[in-house]
Scaffold this motif. Structure first.
Motif, short mmCIF file in Angstrom:
data_model
loop_
_atom_site.label_atom_id
_atom_site.label_comp_id
_atom_site.label_asym_id
_atom_site.label_seq_id
_atom_site.Cartn_x
_atom_site.Cartn_y
_atom_site.Cartn_z
N LEU A 343 0.86 -1.18 0.00
CA LEU A 343 0.00 0.00 0.00
C LEU A 343 0.89 1.23 0.00
CD1 LEU A 343 -3.19 0.58 2.08
CD2 LEU A 343 -1.36 2.26 2.20
N ALA A 344 0.54 2.23 -0.81
CA ALA A 344 1.35 3.45 -0.91
C ALA A 344 0.46 4.68 -0.84
CB ALA A 344 2.15 3.46 -2.21
N LEU A 345 0.96 5.70 -0.16
CA LEU A 345 0.34 7.03 -0.15
C LEU A 345 1.11 7.88 -1.15
CD1 LEU A 345 -1.46 9.32 0.89
CD2 LEU A 345 0.16 9.63 2.77
N PHE A 415 -9.13 14.15 -1.76
CA PHE A 415 -9.61 15.47 -2.17
C PHE A 415 -9.47 16.47 -1.03
CE2 PHE A 415 -12.28 12.61 -4.82
CZ PHE A 415 -11.87 13.05 -6.07
N ASP A 416 -9.20 17.74 -1.40
CA ASP A 416 -9.23 18.80 -0.41
C ASP A 416 -10.65 19.36 -0.32
OD1 ASP A 416 -9.60 20.35 -2.64
OD2 ASP A 416 -7.68 21.40 -2.51
N THR A 417 -10.84 20.43 0.45
CA THR A 417 -12.18 20.98 0.65
C THR A 417 -12.75 21.60 -0.62
OG1 THR A 417 -11.09 22.97 1.50
CG2 THR A 417 -11.93 21.41 3.11
N ARG A 418 -11.90 21.92 -1.60
CA ARG A 418 -12.39 22.42 -2.89
C ARG A 418 -12.61 21.29 -3.89
NH1 ARG A 418 -8.79 25.22 -5.69
NH2 ARG A 418 -7.08 24.15 -4.66
N ARG A 419 -12.44 20.07 -3.42
CA ARG A 419 -12.54 18.85 -4.22
C ARG A 419 -11.51 18.84 -5.35
NH1 ARG A 419 -15.31 14.43 -3.86
NH2 ARG A 419 -15.68 13.15 -5.72
N LYS A 420 -10.35 19.37 -5.08
CA LYS A 420 -9.22 19.21 -5.98
C LYS A 420 -8.35 18.07 -5.43
CE LYS A 420 -10.41 22.43 -8.75
NZ LYS A 420 -10.92 22.08 -10.10
N CYS A 421 -7.80 17.30 -6.36
CA CYS A 421 -7.11 16.08 -5.96
C CYS A 421 -5.72 16.40 -5.42
CB CYS A 421 -7.02 15.13 -7.15
SG CYS A 421 -6.97 13.41 -6.66
N LEU A 422 -5.41 15.89 -4.23
CA LEU A 422 -4.10 16.05 -3.62
C LEU A 422 -3.20 14.85 -3.88
CD1 LEU A 422 -5.24 17.35 -0.11
CD2 LEU A 422 -4.56 18.71 -2.09
N ILE A 440 -13.41 -0.15 -0.24
CA ILE A 440 -13.41 1.17 -0.87
C ILE A 440 -13.88 2.23 0.12
CG2 ILE A 440 -14.44 2.58 -2.68
CD1 ILE A 440 -14.59 0.06 -4.40
N GLN A 441 -14.96 1.95 0.84
CA GLN A 441 -15.48 2.93 1.79
C GLN A 441 -14.48 3.20 2.91
OE1 GLN A 441 -19.26 1.41 3.11
NE2 GLN A 441 -20.29 1.84 1.16
N TYR A 442 -13.80 2.15 3.36
CA TYR A 442 -12.81 2.33 4.42
C TYR A 442 -11.66 3.22 3.94
CZ TYR A 442 -8.74 1.26 7.29
OH TYR A 442 -7.62 1.36 8.06
N VAL A 443 -11.13 2.95 2.76
CA VAL A 443 -10.01 3.75 2.24
C VAL A 443 -10.46 5.18 1.99
CG1 VAL A 443 -8.30 3.97 0.40
CG2 VAL A 443 -8.93 1.71 1.24
N GLN A 444 -11.70 5.38 1.55
CA GLN A 444 -12.22 6.74 1.35
C GLN A 444 -12.30 7.50 2.68
OE1 GLN A 444 -15.87 5.80 -0.75
NE2 GLN A 444 -15.02 6.51 -2.70
N GLN A 445 -12.70 6.81 3.74
CA GLN A 445 -12.73 7.46 5.05
C GLN A 445 -11.33 7.87 5.49
OE1 GLN A 445 -14.64 4.50 7.47
NE2 GLN A 445 -16.71 5.25 7.02
N VAL A 446 -10.37 6.98 5.29
CA VAL A 446 -8.99 7.32 5.64
C VAL A 446 -8.49 8.48 4.79
CG1 VAL A 446 -6.61 6.47 5.74
CG2 VAL A 446 -8.51 4.97 6.40
N ALA A 447 -8.86 8.48 3.50
CA ALA A 447 -8.44 9.55 2.59
C ALA A 447 -8.96 10.91 3.07
CB ALA A 447 -8.92 9.27 1.17
N ILE A 450 -6.65 11.98 5.85
CA ILE A 450 -5.35 12.36 5.30
C ILE A 450 -5.45 13.74 4.64
CG2 ILE A 450 -3.60 11.79 3.59
CD1 ILE A 450 -3.49 10.02 6.03
N ALA A 451 -6.56 14.00 3.96
CA ALA A 451 -6.75 15.31 3.33
C ALA A 451 -6.77 16.42 4.37
CB ALA A 451 -8.05 15.32 2.52
N LEU A 452 -7.42 16.18 5.50
CA LEU A 452 -7.43 17.17 6.58
C LEU A 452 -6.02 17.44 7.07
CD1 LEU A 452 -10.53 16.00 8.66
CD2 LEU A 452 -10.40 17.96 7.12
N MET A 453 -5.23 16.38 7.21
CA MET A 453 -3.85 16.54 7.66
C MET A 453 -3.04 17.34 6.65
SD MET A 453 -0.97 13.58 8.17
CE MET A 453 -0.82 13.38 6.39
#
Length: 676
Positions: A343-345, A415-422, A440-447, A450-453
């Protein structure tokens, strides 16, 4: 009779009858006057510079005198020396055969004679003073300023360690600097219980912090591998036992130049708050230790690097280190839960349009990959989840992962708060079959976390504002039948035959709609730079809980979107008193882009005065029209959008509606009629 005059001239000679000195006499006069002044100028500057520099680096440092005081004292010394040396210089010149020529008093008073005499003196003093500046060739002109700075710096640093000890409730605190010559640490400032000492880089926790550049926060030193009874049980022979320790590196120009250490917190162990405080102080210590120009260069370098990478710039080294420390167990836990091999970020470098590995778990190497040649690149470009299962015969080698066969891959955008991909998560090779919807739902929750961070400390608040706007939108829709409100309720059903996207190679759009009440017909009076203005407005309102611009959801990868969505549009306060005949609902169709600015595709408009008070029974198709200056960009001939709308009653002062409701369904603004 009368005898000769004292100067040898005959009595009664007039000035005009005085014999002029010869040119050789004038030259000798000038030279004879120049030589003494050469000596005087040389000694004056020579002694003033030497004595002034000595005083500036000794008495001025000790007594905190200014540099001007050192110059004044040095000048006094050189002037006194000049008094005693003046005759000696003239005598030396006389021995060398340089004497003034014999001139009468009348000849000396001639204007030409005085010019040659004064010119010799001026040239002599200039030449002598220039020669007297020779000490500047070998003296250290910055020594005194450096000594003064070190004295003031030492005073400040001593106050820092003493205040740290008090503020963090520690038993002792001290500052150490790296000695590049001897290759060890030397104490600079210490509190009373610590004595000055040197420390090897190979020893203990402090040596580890200096070598690795990572801060050390140890709750119990005896439980750690770097514990050494000889070093920590009787620390430096003071009788103190090191129980807990916090060591913070001091960074400058990418190197560790020192450490700030605190030990034995009196009410427990050192906390993350203590780490942040010590990190902030270490940054200021680094600034105080270096030149201003170096500090600005380092800040500019950090800013330049952060501009091309995702995430808010992190100037706090403890935050950076904690992030790197925590991301590893996060990825380990995700990898275990998803039952995947690796797994990679991956984060996006916007300047160079590639993805780079921020963190990885498993066999995947850290690398950089282009958007066009990677699974994660496809996800980032389209802002969509990829869940691909390959058969045994279809197993492929990832272009960026040499030697690793890909049997299944799950890529989830961040995604960031403007829904631009980070960036994206890339999960490779699930051991127990294919990735499921739960995965998929679990990874989306983690994403999302991560976006907040990555966005920084205000991201949570921006998302709260977005949630507040959504709730207010819902309340407005629910209260659409009430009077006294300035709003338009629009039901957005669908669109058909939208043009091909100019950004995606497959031509599929990611359409959404924005709606805004404006004054004047925007179709008849096109606004230059409309797209830029709307985007700026949307960026600006992210810091407000309400806004005058409403937006639909985004449908991905389709030219036939189905929204089935009710949107409330508020009339701006500035337009509240404008007659409805002058107000128009401006509907704009956009193509969402996960990386770049969204593209404005088409538009239509409706006059508020033609809208019914009650909701229409069904949506109707309307044509879309080109944006000014891009008529040939999109083919909108067949494009249609299905809408219906109603205008909430606007109450007057007495609570009665200002206008009677109309029964007809509103059509597009003139000159365009509804499309049947």
């Amino acid at each position: 009779g009368e005898g000769p005059a004292a100067d040898g001239s005959a009595p009664g000679d007039a000035e005009g009858e005085t014999e002029l000195p010869t040119r050789n006499q004038l030259r000798m006069l000038s030279l004879a006057n120049a030589l003494p002044f050469v000596g005087f100028g040389f000694l004056d500057n020579f002694l003033m510079i030497l004595s002034g520099d000595l005083i500036d680096s000794t008495l001025c440092v000790y007594f905190s005198f200014s540099t001007m005081a050192a110059a004044a004292i040095g000048n006094t010394i050189s002037d006194v020396a000049g008094i005693f040396s003046g005759g000696a210089v003239e005598e030396l010149a006389s021995r060398m055969g340089v004497e003034e020529p014999p001139l009468t008093r009348a000849q000396r008073q001639l204007r030409s004679t005085r010019i040659w005499q004064y010119s010799g003196q001026v040239l002599g003093i200039i030449f002598g003073c220039t020669l007297g500046c020779c000490p500047l060739l070998w003296i250290d002109s910055e020594q005194s300023e450096r000594l003064k700075h070190e004295k003031q710096q030492n005073k400040v640093f001593q106050a820092v360690v003493e205040k740290l000890c008090e503020m963090l409730h520690a038993e002792a605190a001290w500052l150490m600097l790296v000695d590049p010559v001897r290759g060890d640490l030397e104490s600079r400032n210490v509190t009373q219980k610590i004595k000055h000492h040197r420390w090897r880089l190979e020893d203990g926790f402090m040596g580890h912090a200096a070598r690795s550049g990572k801060f050390v926060n140890v709750a119990d030193v005896k439980e750690e591998t770097y514990y050494d009874p000889k070093l920590h049980d009787d620390f430096l022979g003071t009788g103190m036992t090191v129980q807990n320790l916090l060591c913070m590196p001091i960074w400058h120009k990418g190197e560790v130049v020192g450490l700030i250490n605190v030990m034995n917190k009196k009410d427990g162990s050192f906390t993350t708050r203590d780490e942040d405080v010590l990190s902030a102080i270490s940054t200021h210590v680094a600034v105080a230790m270096s030149k201003d120009s170096d500090n600005f260069e380092e800040v500019l370098d950090n800013c330049e690097r952060s501009m091309s990478q995702q995430g808010a710039p992190q100037w706090n080294t403890t935050t950076q280190q904690r992030r790197k420390t925590l991301i590893e167990p996060v990825l380990q836990g995700m990898n275990s839960l998803l039952d995947s091999e690796s797994l990679a970020l991956l984060l996006l470098d916007e300047d160079h349009e590639y993805l780079y590995t921020e963190a990885v778990e498993g066999a995947l190497p850290k690398c950089r990959m282009s958007l066009a040649e990677s699974y994660a690149g496809w996800t980032v470009e389209r802002g969509m989840v990829m869940n691909q299962q390959l058969g045994e015969d279809e197993a492929a080698s990832h272009p960026a992962y040499s030697g690793i066969d890909i049997r299944s891959v799950l890529c989830v955008p961040i995604f960031d708060t403007r829904r631009k991909c980070l960036g994206a998560f890339e999960v490779v090779n699930k051991r127990s079959g294919a990735f499921t919807q739960d995965d998929i739902q679990y990874v989306q929750q983690v994403a999302n976390y991560i976006a907040l961070m990555l966005e920084g400390p205000t991201a949570e608040l921006r998302r709260v504002l977005a949630l507040t706007r959504q709730r207010m939108q819902h309340q407005v829709v629910q209260a659409s039948g009430e009077s006294g409100q300035h709003r338009v309720i629009c039901f957005l059903e669908q669109a058909q035959d939208l043009p091909e996207s100019q950004e995606d190679s497959d031509g599929m759009m990611d359409p959404y709609v924005t709606l805004q009440v404006v004054r004047g017909n925007p179709l008849q009076e096109p606004e230059p730079g409309l797209a830029k203005r709307i985007l700026l407005m949307r960026n600006r309102v992210t810091s407000h809980y309400s806004r005058d611009l409403s937006k639909s959801t985004t449908e991905l990868m389709t030219r036939f979107p189905k929204w089935d969505e009710t949107v409330a549009i508020s009339v701006p306060e500035a337009l509240a008193d404008i007659p409805p005949e002058e107000l128009y609902l401006h509907v704009l169709l956009w193509d969402y882009d996960s990386l770049n600015e969204d593209q404005l595709v088409g538009q239509t408009a409706f006059q508020l005065s033609r809208m019914p008070r009650a909701a229409a029974r069904g949506a109707r198709p309307y044509a879309l029209y080109a944006i000014a200056n891009q008529e040939s960009t999109y083919d909108l001939e067949k494009a249609r959008i299905w809408l219906s709308f109603s205008r909430a009653a606007t109450a007057g002062a007495d609570g009665a509606p200002k206008q009677k409701p109309r029964a007809e369904t509103g059509g597009p603004a003139a000159p365009h009629g509804p499309d049947a």
